[in-house]
Design an enzyme around this catalytic site. Structure first.
Site, PDB file in Angstrom:
ATOM      1  N   HIS A 156      -7.388  -4.894  -0.660  1.00 24.74           N
ATOM      2  CA  HIS A 156      -6.370  -4.981   0.687  1.00 24.74           C
ATOM      3  C   HIS A 156      -6.684  -5.292   2.126  1.00 24.74           C
ATOM      4  CE1 HIS A 156      -4.132  -1.490  -0.761  1.00 24.74           C
ATOM      5  NE2 HIS A 156      -3.862  -1.087   0.351  1.00 24.74           N
ATOM      6  N   SER A 216       1.140  -1.243  -0.118  1.00 21.33           N
ATOM      7  CA  SER A 216       0.297   0.206  -0.119  1.00 21.33           C
ATOM      8  C   SER A 216       0.641   1.182   0.295  1.00 21.33           C
ATOM      9  CB  SER A 216      -1.384   0.266   1.196  1.00 21.33           C
ATOM     10  OG  SER A 216      -2.364   0.691   0.962  1.00 21.33           O
ATOM     11  N   GLU A 256      -8.534  -2.016  -3.001  1.00 25.85           N
ATOM     12  CA  GLU A 256      -7.729  -2.385  -3.787  1.00 25.85           C
ATOM     13  C   GLU A 256      -8.344  -1.773  -5.228  1.00 25.85           C
ATOM     14  OE1 GLU A 256      -4.835  -5.422  -4.211  1.00 25.85           O
ATOM     15  OE2 GLU A 256      -5.306  -3.916  -2.427  1.00 25.85           O
TER      16      GLU A 256
END
Length: 380
Positions: free
Chosen positions: A354, A213, A323
């Protein structure tokens, strides 16, 4: 969870949804993309699996990696403490070290697992937007110290740096009533390497770097700017085009939601030159000749996504959106990178949001595909 918190999370999710839709719609068709099912799940912050809102909040631990059988300390390169270090509760010979940063005028904690046979290669593992001040989530929400337990590479896991993008900020910020300098690029590239070389034998020019991330985007940019330090980079669900439409809004909102600080103290107002200087897509030319392993999920819930509470449902929703943002920006980055020859490998999972389960799997895959071969860090 209060109604105010629910409304805030829902609004943030809708904002992210609009941004993701814009990114995906604006990204050209991906030529030759190979979708592979590898199992993994992930957030713009340091999210866990479906039940997690941030680093350390995951009720479902990342899948356990079982290394090859063998003594954890076969030849004695790991069994003594280095200066400023103590044994970390995560075990596997991880030490928690206080490293002085002149640039930030304070000690920065770093979790370090020495190389099995005293090798001189290092692997920096960067955390997500919700990075904690007590441990790096790669050791708790994932299994990094177990994944590399038998390998001849030193794991370097900086602690703290929430919302920092591991960058040098334009000005100090107020965190919890304290005025704090954020100079993480200087720390990671000019201050920490000397300490690691002196006490762990890590060469300053023989490192890989990986992140998820926020940390994934930062890993790419640190590799682009410091080619003499990093020889390989892995990006898991990163945000590879922070200057894309909508990201000027989404990133500051996510940062403020986490730290309640001034997000524009980082690179200035949206459109400022430093935003472009820290955008991997706009710096693709600097990354073409470095091996890269880059992943993104499909934003479709998968094997690690089984929400069992209202909080978990909201986190899953946000993980889907985040995501989607990562996937869109990763596709755009690949299209730009593929305009000329490069050494990048892209892995687009058929499922996965995610979350830490997926990032743990990504690290396992990157280890075999690139990290150990490029760094020549096999145990034997």
């Amino acid at each position: 969870m209060s109604q105010t918190t629910l409304r805030r999370k829902f609004a943030a999710g809708l904002t992210a949804l609009a941004t993701a839709a814009g990114l995906v719609a604006g990204a050209p068709a991906l030529v030759g993309a190979q979708a592979t099912e590898q199992g993994s799940s992930a957030s713009l912050g340091s999210a866990g699996s479906a039940g997690s809102a941030g680093s350390g909040d995951a009720p479902n631990a990342a899948p356990t990696f079982q290394p090859a059988a063998g003594n954890e300390n076969p030849v004695g390169f790991r069994n003594w403490l280095r200066p400023g270090c103590s044994w970390d509760p995560v075990a596997s010979w991880v030490q928690l070290c206080d490293v002085w940063s002149p640039a930030m005028n304070r000690h920065i904690k770093v979790q370090v697992q020495p190389a099995r046979f005293g090798g001189n290669a290092g692997l920096y593992l960067l955390d997500g937007l919700r990075a904690r001040d007590d441990w790096n989530a790669w050791t708790r929400d994932a299994q990094a110290q177990r994944i590399f337990l038998q390998d001849n590479i030193t794991l370097v896991m900086p602690v703290g740096g929430q919302v920092s993008f591991y960058s040098d900020w334009d000005r100090p910020i107020n965190l919890g009533g304290n005025l704090v300098e954020y100079k993480y690029e200087t720390f990671l590239t000019r201050e920490l390497p000397g300490y690691l070389n002196a006490h762990f034998g890590v060469r300053t020019d023989n490192n890989a770097i990986a992140g998820l991330s926020m940390g994934g985007s930062a890993a790419a940019m640190l590799a682009a700017k410091h080619r003499n330090q990093f020889k390989q980079v892995s990006v898991f669900s990163g945000y590879m085009n922070p200057t894309a439409p909508g990201m000027y809004t989404m990133i500051p909102l996510a940062m403020f939601d986490q730290c309640k600080c001034d997000p524009f103290a980082m690179w200035g107002l949206p459109g400022s030159p430093r935003w472009g200087q820290n955008d991997p897509l706009l710096n693709a030319d600097k990354l073409r000749d470095i091996p890269m392993y880059i992943t993104a999920g499909s934003a479709i819930p998968g094997r690690y996504d089984q929400p069992s509470s209202l909080q978990a449902v909201f986190n899953t929703f946000n993980g889907i959106i985040l995501e989607g943002l990562s996937r869109g920006s990763t596709i755009a980055f690949q299209n730009t990178l593929n305009a000329r020859p490069n050494q990048a490998t892209f892995d687009y999972r058929n499922t996965g949001i995610h979350g830490w389960g997926y990032w743990n799997d990504d690290l396992i895959a990157a280890r075999s595909a690139q990290i150990l071969p490029v760094m020549n860090a096999f145990a034997w």
